[in-house]
Motif scaffolding. Structure first.
Motif, mmCIF file in Angstrom:
data_model
loop_
_atom_site.group_PDB
_atom_site.id
_atom_site.type_symbol
_atom_site.label_atom_id
_atom_site.label_comp_id
_atom_site.label_asym_id
_atom_site.label_seq_id
_atom_site.Cartn_x
_atom_site.Cartn_y
_atom_site.Cartn_z
ATOM 1 N N LEU A 60 0.818 -1.214 0.000
ATOM 2 C CA LEU A 60 0.000 0.000 0.000
ATOM 3 C C LEU A 60 0.847 1.256 0.000
ATOM 4 C CD1 LEU A 60 -2.639 -1.128 2.649
ATOM 5 C CD2 LEU A 60 -2.985 -0.986 0.182
ATOM 6 N N LYS A 61 1.951 1.209 0.747
ATOM 7 C CA LYS A 61 2.809 2.392 0.906
ATOM 8 C C LYS A 61 3.477 2.788 -0.406
ATOM 9 C CE LYS A 61 6.671 1.582 2.784
ATOM 10 N NZ LYS A 61 7.661 1.096 3.762
ATOM 11 N N ASN A 66 -2.334 6.102 -2.074
ATOM 12 C CA ASN A 66 -2.829 5.364 -0.911
ATOM 13 C C ASN A 66 -2.486 6.084 0.386
ATOM 14 O OD1 ASN A 66 -3.833 3.374 -2.547
ATOM 15 N ND2 ASN A 66 -2.077 2.007 -2.304
ATOM 16 N N ARG A 67 -3.512 6.323 1.186
ATOM 17 C CA ARG A 67 -3.308 6.956 2.484
ATOM 18 C C ARG A 67 -4.091 6.166 3.537
ATOM 19 N NH1 ARG A 67 -1.141 12.032 2.700
ATOM 20 N NH2 ARG A 67 -0.625 12.945 0.660
ATOM 21 N N PRO A 128 1.581 7.400 4.524
ATOM 22 C CA PRO A 128 0.924 8.712 4.499
ATOM 23 C C PRO A 128 -0.429 8.637 5.197
ATOM 24 C CG PRO A 128 1.706 8.088 2.313
ATOM 25 C CD PRO A 128 1.816 6.867 3.167
ATOM 26 N N MET A 129 -0.802 9.694 5.888
ATOM 27 C CA MET A 129 -2.040 9.730 6.683
ATOM 28 C C MET A 129 -3.172 10.387 5.886
ATOM 29 S SD MET A 129 -1.638 8.579 9.898
ATOM 30 C CE MET A 129 -0.464 8.430 11.246
ATOM 31 N N LEU A 130 -4.405 9.952 6.201
ATOM 32 C CA LEU A 130 -5.601 10.511 5.571
ATOM 33 C C LEU A 130 -6.461 11.183 6.633
ATOM 34 C CD1 LEU A 130 -7.573 10.798 3.155
ATOM 35 C CD2 LEU A 130 -8.562 8.593 3.862
ATOM 36 N N ASN A 131 -6.880 12.416 6.351
ATOM 37 C CA ASN A 131 -7.769 13.154 7.253
ATOM 38 C C ASN A 131 -9.213 12.901 6.828
ATOM 39 O OD1 ASN A 131 -8.952 14.883 9.050
ATOM 40 N ND2 ASN A 131 -8.181 16.763 8.102
ATOM 41 N N GLU A 132 -9.939 12.082 7.592
ATOM 42 C CA GLU A 132 -11.334 11.760 7.262
ATOM 43 C C GLU A 132 -12.322 12.794 7.805
ATOM 44 O OE1 GLU A 132 -11.621 6.995 6.904
ATOM 45 O OE2 GLU A 132 -11.428 7.759 8.946
ATOM 46 N N ASP A 133 -11.873 13.595 8.759
ATOM 47 C CA ASP A 133 -12.754 14.599 9.352
ATOM 48 C C ASP A 133 -12.683 15.875 8.520
ATOM 49 O OD1 ASP A 133 -14.250 16.280 10.872
ATOM 50 O OD2 ASP A 133 -13.164 15.934 12.755
ATOM 51 N N LEU A 215 6.799 13.404 5.787
ATOM 52 C CA LEU A 215 5.635 13.355 4.899
ATOM 53 C C LEU A 215 4.525 14.283 5.395
ATOM 54 C CD1 LEU A 215 5.319 9.531 4.135
ATOM 55 C CD2 LEU A 215 5.988 11.328 2.536
ATOM 56 N N ASP A 216 4.330 14.323 6.699
ATOM 57 C CA ASP A 216 3.277 15.188 7.254
ATOM 58 C C ASP A 216 3.569 16.654 6.997
ATOM 59 O OD1 ASP A 216 1.919 12.981 8.229
ATOM 60 O OD2 ASP A 216 2.936 13.038 10.168
ATOM 61 N N ILE A 217 4.802 17.043 7.224
ATOM 62 C CA ILE A 217 5.164 18.461 7.067
ATOM 63 C C ILE A 217 5.228 18.830 5.600
ATOM 64 C CG2 ILE A 217 6.971 20.167 7.512
ATOM 65 C CD1 ILE A 217 7.697 18.526 9.992
ATOM 66 N N GLY A 218 5.735 17.886 4.760
ATOM 67 C CA GLY A 218 5.904 18.174 3.340
ATOM 68 C C GLY A 218 7.023 19.150 3.105
ATOM 69 N N THR A 219 6.896 19.925 2.052
ATOM 70 C CA THR A 219 7.939 20.902 1.719
ATOM 71 C C THR A 219 7.828 22.173 2.545
ATOM 72 O OG1 THR A 219 6.549 21.750 -0.068
ATOM 73 C CG2 THR A 219 8.145 20.038 -0.627
ATOM 74 N N ASP A 220 6.682 22.386 3.174
ATOM 75 C CA ASP A 220 6.468 23.612 3.958
ATOM 76 C C ASP A 220 6.914 23.374 5.403
ATOM 77 O OD1 ASP A 220 5.749 26.070 4.841
ATOM 78 O OD2 ASP A 220 3.595 25.653 4.949
ATOM 79 N N GLN A 221 8.221 23.483 5.629
ATOM 80 C CA GLN A 221 8.751 23.253 6.967
ATOM 81 C C GLN A 221 8.528 24.446 7.889
ATOM 82 O OE1 GLN A 221 12.836 22.114 5.970
ATOM 83 N NE2 GLN A 221 12.350 20.033 6.598
ATOM 84 N N GLN A 222 7.961 25.515 7.361
ATOM 85 C CA GLN A 222 7.705 26.688 8.188
ATOM 86 C C GLN A 222 6.282 26.688 8.748
ATOM 87 O OE1 GLN A 222 8.685 30.250 6.074
ATOM 88 N NE2 GLN A 222 10.842 29.716 5.871
#
Length: 957
Positions: A60-61, A66-67, A128-133, A215-222
């Motif tokens: 899956l990864k 796939n999240r 990678p995580m999926l936000n279902e809310d 992965l959570d932060i991505g390219t936007d480390q700020q």
């Protein structure tokens, strides 16, 4: 991809769908079907089931779309952590006997089950995580995801390290909802009891958590995280650094050092941009804990075993350690992200290196040092300080201006205390190394002497570089505050501590006792500081040191009881300070700074005056060491001082002194010299001075715009009187001396030849062309008119050879530029000039005349071969266009039809062989000519009637 598993003789197909909801359902179904093997008493069944789950997660990864929903990951966390915990071995009844499950299948134990569960977690927390809310903000979801990954990773490692006794004594419940405390690290004591492969698996879990966070932060480390996430990130760093304590396997050590660096790469930008508080307190990155974890491994002591299959070396470990130590320093102003500047990792690492750099203590009761550092250890420590504070390439993708800004950021990470400490230790290390190098006089101590010399040289270079950076920072601070005496500026204090205070203290030693070991070392140390390239530093060093040294020379010169050793060291000190001034002015000019007045304005004239007076004294009044020092100092002054600061200098005295020194070199075989002037040091010093004067003066810049740039010109190449004196008097005397033959041993040095070589090396290209042209004209004339005087011919060829070897690149360029290689070829093959008509009719001549012509040809070949070996090195690097000329000449006389042709081939073939040996890229016309003459070259090389040397050259071609 489809995952096919088999359990209880029934096949179950789980389809990996692109729908994230379907992914959750499929994983839940797969786990439910694994209920029986996972609850089995047989450990190998549990291991196989967990391995199926790892394969499913990895499959899956690998797909980008796939999240995994956050809730699903939380459920899997509970399930996997249960299997990471210590497991009581089940008892199995076989044939009426009760045995342990571990004994039933020896290859599969409870440890394998725990490792398989840890592998599952390793794969899970990279998903990678999926936000279902849909109502929850993205930033809130990122916070939850990061917190969950960190919690899973730390819990998994703690449970894997725990034993059954820990399970009974410690509460291993999940602390996801609570803030971690120091008690959580107790379970890590079991980490050291695990095997190397199991520890490495634990470290992989930390790496996977870090990848998931990335992965959570991505390219936007700020992006801003909440205070709890920041606190958990800090705790994660503490946890990872705690895992490093006591690690001794080089493979695991390399893995953890790389992890420590990656933690900084990912987390530091987050900490740098956070302003959130937790309970009114700001959370900082735990530099001190990381330093405490990695510092014990410095310096790296590791020798890989023979035939090591893992390829880990001491150098690779050392590089990984340095990158972990210096990443923050090279990318951030650490004072902005630490609560206390003494916890700044730049300061901590600097002090670690300084501790290693400190010379051994001479106190008999000093037991403070656990291990005495060797000279090589101190060299390595100083090289590491370069890596930390003066890296060569901070970032290849940024401009030079940004590089300078980054370098200044690194310097700003230091503190007043560590700069003071650095200044003291560097001076102490330099003094110890210089004194040891001077005292190691025996042959057995040659290696130690060389090591100490390298250490002292490296110290001075580092001091010079740091002095420059401190002055640049001070200059920027002045521009920022608009005033130079800003006592509140820390950067000003850096320069004060490192440069000002040290120069003032050392200058008192120089003024009172320069001939002592401390005085000599102080001169060298201050010279390195003054060469840094900063105007303020340069003026400080000159004002504090040159004036007292001049006073020493003047007072001793006028005294009947001269201390000539003190005068020698004073002259040496003046010379090195003027040389340092020249280097510093070059850097100042490169920085685009124009300064007025010139730093040497008040020193050049008086210095030249006293040095010329010393050299013009009677030979019996001054010892040779003083005269040698004075000559070297005079050379340094003349090539460092622009004409604008020599207005008041007595040029007549300078010309008289130079002419006298020239006679000591060019008349060495004609005049009886004084005993001191027979010293090689004296002659070499005079040679260097005269050669430099000739080279610089003949390179005089005629363009008034160029000569007006005092930073780019010197007194020698811009003063009209000196240039005229060299052109009309000095240069003709030197060239005539070089052309003269002297009956001396081959091992005896011709200093007049060295003068011309130095003139070519120090002068512009026009100097080399002038010298080479004159010498070749003389050689050609000597061959054509005095072919019998082979001594004169060989002398001229030898001096040309010396210039080509020791005169820098200029003579070789001149040799090809003015086509001397073609002229000399024709001259060597046309001795006793035979016309082409005679050559063509040579087969029709009477036998007596033919024998005479043959005898003359043989004599011409002998003369050519007596000097050709001296000139052949000049043909290396022949331009392709010139190669075609040589090949064309060979093709015209091959095969040889007369003695004239044969003579020419004897000269041309060795030359062509030397040219082709360089494997130059030839033009098409040249290649075609070579293909045509190749059969003739073969015939010539096997012809027994031809000259053997020429035949050998034909074979080489």
């Amino acid at each position: 991809s489809d995952v096919k598993i088999s359990s209880n003789k029934s096949d179950i197909n789980i389809s990996s769908s692109t729908s994230n909801k379907s992914i959750s359902n499929d994983l839940a179904l797969l786990i439910s079907k694994m209920e029986k093997p996972l609850s089995s008493k047989h450990h190998y069944c549990k291991v196989n089931a967990l391995n199926y789950l790892v394969g499913a997660t990895d499959g899956l990864k690998d797909k980008i779309d796939n999240r995994l929903p956050l809730k699903m990951m939380d459920l899997l966390r509970i399930f996997y952590l249960e299997h990471c915990s210590p497991i009581q071995s089940a008892e199995i009844e076989i044939g009426g006997a009760i045995i342990s499950g571990d004994e039933f299948i020896e290859d599969c134990t409870t440890e394998h089950v725990r490792d398989a569960a840890l592998t599952c977690i390793n794969s899970l927390i990279q998903m990678p995580m999926l936000n279902e809310d849909k109502e929850e903000s993205q930033s809130k979801f990122i916070d939850k995801s990061i917190q969950l990954r960190i919690t899973i990773a730390q819990n998994a490692i703690q449970r894997r390290c725990a034993s059954l006794e820990d399970e009974e004594d410690e509460d291993m419940t999940d602390y996801y909802a609570n803030t971690p405390s120091d008690d959580d690290f107790k379970t890590l004591s079991g980490l050291s009891l695990l095997s190397r492969s199991k520890r490495s698996l634990c470290f992989h879990v930390l790496e996977s958590a870090l990848k998931g966070i990335s992965l959570d932060i991505g390219t936007d480390q700020q992006s801003l995280l909440d205070s709890k996430s920041i606190e958990l990130l800090a705790h994660f760093s503490l946890f990872a650094s705690s895992c490093l304590h006591g690690e001794s396997d080089p493979r695991c050590l390399m893995q953890m050092l790389q992890l420590i660096k990656e933690i900084q790469v990912i987390e530091l930008p987050i900490f740098h941009n956070q302003n959130t508080l937790h309970n009114g307190i700001k959370t900082y990155f735990p530099f001190l804990a990381i330093f405490d974890a990695i510092a014990p491994y410095y310096p790296v002591r590791f020798t890989p075993p023979p035939n090591d299959p893992y390829g880990i070396t001491r150098e690779s470990l050392h590089l990984a350690l340095m990158e972990a130590m210096t990443y923050c320093n090279n990318n951030f102003i650490t004072k902005e992200i630490v609560p206390n500047e003494e916890e700044n990792i730049t300061i901590l690492v600097t002090r670690l290196f300084l501790e290693r750099l400190s010379p051994p203590s001479s106190h008999p009761y000093d037991d403070d040092q656990n291990e005495e550092s060797t000279v090589q250890d101190r060299v390595d420590a100083l090289s590491d300080m370069y890596f930390l504070l003066l890296p060569n390439n901070l970032n290849e993708n940024v401009t030079c201006h940004d590089q300078q800004k980054l370098q200044q950021h690194i310097i700003s990470n230091l503190s007043i205390g560590v700069v003071k400490e650095m200044s003291e230790i560097l001076l102490s290390c330099h003094e110890d190394a210089a004194a040891s190098a001077a005292s190691a006089a025996s042959a057995t101590n040659d290696r130690e002497k060389e090591e100490n010399k390298n250490l002292s040289d490296l110290c001075r270079d580092f001091v010079s570089r740091m002095s420059y950076e401190f002055e640049v920072q001070s200059r920027h601070q002045d521009q920022k505050h608009g005033e130079k005496d800003d006592v509140d500026s820390p950067t000003q204090s850096f320069w004060d501590c490192f440069v000002l205070n040290k120069v003032q203290s050392l200058s008192t030693i120089i003024a009172s006792n320069p001939q002592s070991i401390k005085g000599r070392v102080a001169i060298a140390y201050i010279a390195s500081i003054s060469a840094c390239g900063g105007e303020r530093t340069l003026r400080l060093c000159l004002n504090n040191c040159v004036t007292p040294l001049l006073d020493i020379l003047k007072s001793n010169y006028e005294s009947p009881n001269r201390d000539q050793e003190q005068m020698s060291i004073a002259a040496y000190g003046i010379g090195v300070l003027f040389s340092s001034s020249r280097l510093s002015m070059e850097q100042i000019f490169k920085d685009g700074i124009v300064i007025h007045p010139h730093p040497l304005q008040d020193f050049s004239g008086p210095t030249v005056d006293i040095l010329c007076k010393i050299l013009d004294r009677g030979d019996c009044e001054m010892v040779i060491d003083l005269k040698v020092a004075a000559v070297k100092a005079l050379e340094s002054v003349l090539i460092s001082s622009p004409s604008t600061v020599m207005i008041n200098a007595d040029t007549t005295m300078i010309r008289r002194t130079i002419l006298r020194l020239t006679k000591c070199v060019i008349n060495e075989f004609n005049l009886k010299q004084m005993s001191d002037e027979a010293s090689p040091d004296w002659k070499l010093a005079c040679t260097r001075l005269v050669g430099t004067v000739v080279g610089k003066a003949l390179s005089r810049k005629e363009d008034p715009k160029i000569s007006g740039l005092c930073l780019k010109t010197t007194f020698l190449d811009s003063d009209a009187e000196i240039s005229l004196f060299v052109e009309e008097h000095l240069f003709p005397k030197v060239t005539e001396s070089c052309k003269a033959y002297h009956d001396i041993d081959d091992n005896q040095t011709r200093y007049d030849w060295k003068v011309l070589a130095l003139a070519c090396e120090t002068g512009e290209q026009n100097v080399s062309e002038m010298v080479i042209s004159q010498l070749f004209d003389s050689l050609k004339a000597s061959i054509q008119t005095n072919a019998c005087d082979r001594k004169m011919i060989k002398t001229l060829a030898t001096v040309i050879s010396q210039l080509l070897q020791k005169g820098g690149p200029g003579p070789s360029i001149a040799f090809h530029h003015i086509d001397q290689h073609m002229d000399i070829t024709n001259v060597l093959s046309n001795q006793k000039a035979q016309s082409e008509e005679d050559a063509e009719m040579s087969n029709l001549l009477l036998p007596e005349i033919r024998n005479k012509k043959r005898s003359e040809a043989e004599e011409a070949i002998q003369i050519a071969y007596s000097i050709l070996h001296l000139l052949l090195p000049a043909y290396h690097g022949t331009p392709p266009s010139k190669v075609n000329n040589v090949v064309s000449l060979v093709s015209q006389v091959l095969p040889p039809l007369s003695e004239y042709d044969n003579t020419k081939l004897c000269v041309l073939l060795p030359i062509m062989s030397t040219i082709l040996a360089d494997k130059v890229i030839l033009e098409k016309e040249t290649l075609d000519s070579l293909r045509i003459i190749t059969p003739y070259l073969i015939d010539y090389s096997i012809g027994k009637d031809h000259n053997n040397t020429a035949r050998s050259a034909a074979c080489s071609c």
